[in-house]
Design a protein around this motif. Structure first.
Motif, short mmCIF file in Angstrom:
data_model
loop_
_atom_site.label_atom_id
_atom_site.label_comp_id
_atom_site.label_asym_id
_atom_site.label_seq_id
_atom_site.Cartn_x
_atom_site.Cartn_y
_atom_site.Cartn_z
N ARG A 31 0.87 -1.17 0.00
CA ARG A 31 0.00 0.00 0.00
C ARG A 31 0.91 1.22 0.00
O ARG A 31 1.95 1.23 0.66
CB ARG A 31 -0.88 -0.03 1.25
CG ARG A 31 -1.94 1.05 1.32
CD ARG A 31 -2.89 0.80 2.49
NE ARG A 31 -2.23 0.54 3.74
CZ ARG A 31 -1.80 1.50 4.58
NH1 ARG A 31 -1.96 2.75 4.30
NH2 ARG A 31 -1.22 1.16 5.72
N THR A 32 0.53 2.24 -0.75
CA THR A 32 1.30 3.48 -0.78
C THR A 32 0.86 4.35 0.38
O THR A 32 -0.33 4.56 0.59
CB THR A 32 1.06 4.23 -2.11
OG1 THR A 32 1.37 3.36 -3.18
CG2 THR A 32 1.92 5.46 -2.21
N GLU A 33 1.83 4.83 1.15
CA GLU A 33 1.54 5.63 2.33
C GLU A 33 2.33 6.93 2.27
O GLU A 33 3.55 6.91 2.03
CB GLU A 33 1.93 4.82 3.57
CG GLU A 33 1.56 5.45 4.87
CD GLU A 33 1.91 4.52 6.02
OE1 GLU A 33 3.05 4.60 6.53
OE2 GLU A 33 1.05 3.72 6.41
N ALA A 34 1.65 8.04 2.48
CA ALA A 34 2.33 9.34 2.50
C ALA A 34 2.99 9.54 3.86
O ALA A 34 2.40 9.23 4.90
CB ALA A 34 1.34 10.46 2.23
N THR A 35 4.21 10.04 3.84
CA THR A 35 4.97 10.28 5.07
C THR A 35 5.50 11.71 5.03
O THR A 35 6.05 12.13 4.02
CB THR A 35 6.16 9.30 5.18
OG1 THR A 35 5.65 7.97 5.12
CG2 THR A 35 6.91 9.50 6.47
N LYS A 36 5.33 12.42 6.13
CA LYS A 36 5.83 13.79 6.21
C LYS A 36 7.26 13.77 6.72
O LYS A 36 7.57 13.14 7.74
CB LYS A 36 4.95 14.63 7.13
CG LYS A 36 5.18 16.10 7.00
CD LYS A 36 4.04 16.88 7.60
CE LYS A 36 4.13 18.29 7.08
NZ LYS A 36 2.85 18.95 7.09
N LEU A 37 8.15 14.43 6.00
CA LEU A 37 9.56 14.52 6.38
C LEU A 37 9.77 15.67 7.36
O LEU A 37 8.94 16.56 7.47
CB LEU A 37 10.42 14.73 5.13
CG LEU A 37 10.31 13.65 4.05
CD1 LEU A 37 11.08 14.07 2.80
CD2 LEU A 37 10.82 12.33 4.58
N ALA A 38 10.90 15.65 8.06
CA ALA A 38 11.23 16.71 9.01
C ALA A 38 11.25 18.07 8.34
O ALA A 38 10.95 19.10 8.96
CB ALA A 38 12.58 16.42 9.68
N SER A 39 11.60 18.10 7.05
CA SER A 39 11.66 19.36 6.30
C SER A 39 10.28 19.92 6.00
O SER A 39 10.15 21.04 5.52
CB SER A 39 12.42 19.15 4.99
OG SER A 39 11.67 18.27 4.16
N GLY A 40 9.23 19.12 6.23
CA GLY A 40 7.87 19.54 5.92
C GLY A 40 7.38 18.98 4.59
O GLY A 40 6.19 19.02 4.30
N ALA A 41 8.31 18.48 3.78
CA ALA A 41 7.93 17.88 2.50
C ALA A 41 7.26 16.53 2.76
O ALA A 41 7.43 15.93 3.82
CB ALA A 41 9.15 17.70 1.62
#
Length: 154
Positions: A31-41
Protein backbone atom coordinates in the motif's frame (compact mmCIF):
# COMPACT_ATOMS: atom_id res chain seq x y z
CA UNK A 1 -9.33 -6.07 10.43
CA UNK A 2 -8.79 -9.85 10.32
CA UNK A 3 -11.24 -10.11 7.41
CA UNK A 4 -9.35 -7.37 5.53
CA UNK A 5 -6.03 -9.20 6.01
CA UNK A 6 -7.57 -12.43 4.73
CA UNK A 7 -9.02 -10.51 1.79
CA UNK A 8 -5.59 -9.16 0.85
CA UNK A 9 -4.05 -12.61 1.24
CA UNK A 10 -6.66 -13.96 -1.18
CA UNK A 11 -5.77 -11.23 -3.67
CA UNK A 12 -2.09 -12.19 -3.43
CA UNK A 13 -2.94 -15.82 -4.09
CA UNK A 14 -4.92 -14.85 -7.20
CA UNK A 15 -1.98 -12.97 -8.64
CA UNK A 16 -0.28 -16.11 -9.78
CA UNK A 17 2.55 -16.42 -12.23
CA UNK A 18 2.91 -19.69 -14.12
CA UNK A 19 6.04 -21.56 -13.08
CA UNK A 20 8.93 -21.77 -15.54
CA UNK A 21 11.82 -24.19 -15.19
CA UNK A 22 14.38 -22.80 -12.77
CA UNK A 23 12.44 -19.60 -12.01
CA UNK A 24 11.16 -18.89 -8.49
CA UNK A 25 8.39 -16.31 -8.26
CA UNK A 26 6.96 -14.27 -5.42
CA UNK A 27 4.10 -11.78 -5.48
CA UNK A 28 4.01 -9.02 -2.87
CA UNK A 29 1.30 -6.41 -2.39
CA UNK A 30 2.08 -3.01 -0.92
CA UNK A 31 0.00 0.00 0.00
CA UNK A 32 1.30 3.48 -0.78
CA UNK A 33 1.54 5.63 2.33
CA UNK A 34 2.33 9.34 2.50
CA UNK A 35 4.97 10.28 5.07
CA UNK A 36 5.83 13.79 6.21
CA UNK A 37 9.56 14.52 6.38
CA UNK A 38 11.23 16.71 9.01
CA UNK A 39 11.66 19.36 6.30
CA UNK A 40 7.87 19.54 5.92
CA UNK A 41 7.93 17.88 2.50
CA UNK A 42 5.85 14.79 1.87
CA UNK A 43 7.14 11.55 0.39
CA UNK A 44 5.50 8.25 -0.41
CA UNK A 45 6.68 4.87 0.83
CA UNK A 46 5.49 1.34 0.30
CA UNK A 47 4.23 -0.62 3.29
CA UNK A 48 2.99 -4.22 3.32
CA UNK A 49 -0.73 -4.20 2.52
CA UNK A 50 -2.10 -5.68 5.71
CA UNK A 51 -5.24 -3.60 5.44
CA UNK A 52 -6.78 -1.36 2.83
CA UNK A 53 -9.92 0.58 2.12
CA UNK A 54 -11.52 1.27 -1.26
CA UNK A 55 -9.47 3.76 -3.26
CA UNK A 56 -6.19 2.96 -1.50
CA UNK A 57 -3.28 2.98 -3.95
CA UNK A 58 -1.60 -0.42 -4.12
CA UNK A 59 1.53 -1.74 -5.81
CA UNK A 60 1.84 -5.36 -6.95
CA UNK A 61 5.46 -6.52 -7.14
CA UNK A 62 6.37 -9.74 -8.96
CA UNK A 63 9.89 -10.82 -7.96
CA UNK A 64 11.63 -13.51 -9.98
CA UNK A 65 14.89 -15.37 -9.41
CA UNK A 66 16.76 -17.98 -11.42
CA UNK A 67 17.18 -20.91 -9.03
CA UNK A 68 18.67 -23.17 -11.70
CA UNK A 69 22.25 -23.74 -12.81
CA UNK A 70 21.87 -22.35 -16.34
CA UNK A 71 20.86 -18.90 -17.65
CA UNK A 72 17.16 -18.60 -18.48
CA UNK A 73 16.02 -16.26 -21.26
CA UNK A 74 12.67 -15.12 -22.60
CA UNK A 75 10.78 -15.37 -19.31
CA UNK A 76 7.07 -14.53 -19.39
CA UNK A 77 5.69 -13.08 -16.16
CA UNK A 78 1.93 -12.97 -16.01
CA UNK A 79 -0.56 -11.53 -13.51
CA UNK A 80 -4.32 -11.15 -13.57
CA UNK A 81 -5.67 -7.93 -12.07
CA UNK A 82 -7.98 -9.17 -9.32
CA UNK A 83 -11.64 -8.18 -9.84
CA UNK A 84 -11.49 -6.22 -6.57
CA UNK A 85 -8.77 -3.97 -8.04
CA UNK A 86 -8.60 -1.30 -10.71
CA UNK A 87 -5.40 -1.23 -12.77
CA UNK A 88 -3.66 2.15 -12.52
CA UNK A 89 -0.56 1.65 -14.68
CA UNK A 90 2.91 0.21 -14.94
CA UNK A 91 5.38 0.33 -12.10
CA UNK A 92 9.07 -0.47 -11.93
CA UNK A 93 10.67 -2.82 -14.41
CA UNK A 94 9.93 -3.46 -18.04
CA UNK A 95 6.83 -1.91 -19.62
CA UNK A 96 4.09 -4.57 -19.57
CA UNK A 97 1.61 -5.63 -22.18
CA UNK A 98 -1.99 -5.52 -20.97
CA UNK A 99 -5.21 -7.30 -21.84
CA UNK A 100 -8.79 -6.11 -21.59
CA UNK A 101 -10.26 -9.57 -22.24
CA UNK A 102 -7.68 -11.98 -20.79
CA UNK A 103 -6.57 -13.31 -24.16
CA UNK A 104 -5.37 -10.53 -26.49
CA UNK A 105 -2.38 -8.53 -25.22
CA UNK A 106 -0.78 -5.31 -26.40
CA UNK A 107 -0.10 -1.71 -25.52
CA UNK A 108 -3.12 -0.04 -23.91
CA UNK A 109 -3.08 2.65 -26.63
CA UNK A 110 -3.59 -0.07 -29.26
CA UNK A 111 -6.60 -1.73 -27.59
CA UNK A 112 -10.26 -0.77 -27.91
CA UNK A 113 -13.61 -1.77 -26.44
CA UNK A 114 -16.83 -2.32 -28.36
CA UNK A 115 -19.64 -0.88 -26.30
CA UNK A 116 -23.41 -0.74 -26.59
CA UNK A 117 -24.65 -0.36 -30.16
CA UNK A 118 -21.29 -1.48 -31.54
CA UNK A 119 -19.63 1.84 -30.71
CA UNK A 120 -15.86 1.45 -30.29
CA UNK A 121 -13.84 3.46 -27.81
CA UNK A 122 -10.19 3.40 -26.77
CA UNK A 123 -9.44 1.05 -23.86
CA UNK A 124 -8.88 2.72 -20.48
CA UNK A 125 -6.76 1.75 -17.51
CA UNK A 126 -9.93 0.61 -15.73
CA UNK A 127 -10.58 -1.92 -18.54
CA UNK A 128 -7.34 -3.84 -17.92
CA UNK A 129 -7.85 -7.35 -16.52
CA UNK A 130 -4.40 -8.89 -17.08
CA UNK A 131 -0.79 -7.72 -17.16
CA UNK A 132 2.27 -9.52 -18.50
CA UNK A 133 5.96 -8.82 -18.96
CA UNK A 134 8.55 -10.53 -21.14
CA UNK A 135 12.09 -10.63 -19.75
CA UNK A 136 14.14 -11.26 -22.90
CA UNK A 137 17.69 -10.90 -21.57
CA UNK A 138 19.13 -14.05 -19.99
CA UNK A 139 18.80 -14.22 -16.21
CA UNK A 140 21.95 -15.76 -14.79
CA UNK A 141 21.82 -18.42 -12.04
CA UNK A 142 21.13 -16.76 -8.69
CA UNK A 143 20.12 -13.47 -10.36
CA UNK A 144 16.64 -12.04 -10.58
CA UNK A 145 14.61 -8.90 -10.75
CA UNK A 146 11.24 -7.31 -10.14
CA UNK A 147 8.39 -5.89 -12.17
CA UNK A 148 5.35 -4.14 -10.79
CA UNK A 149 2.06 -2.47 -11.50
CA UNK A 150 -0.13 0.03 -9.70
CA UNK A 151 -3.74 -0.65 -8.75
CA UNK A 152 -6.42 0.65 -6.41
CA UNK A 153 -8.88 -1.26 -4.26
CA UNK A 154 -12.43 -0.90 -5.65
Amino acid sequence: MKARILFLAAIAAMTGVPAQAGIALETKIFRTEATKLASGATTERLVPAQRAVPGDPMVYVLAYRNTGTQPVADIMLDSPVPPSMIYRGAGAGAEPEVSIDGSRFGRLADLSITGPGGVRRPARLSDVVHVRWRVVAPVQPGAGGEVSFHAALR
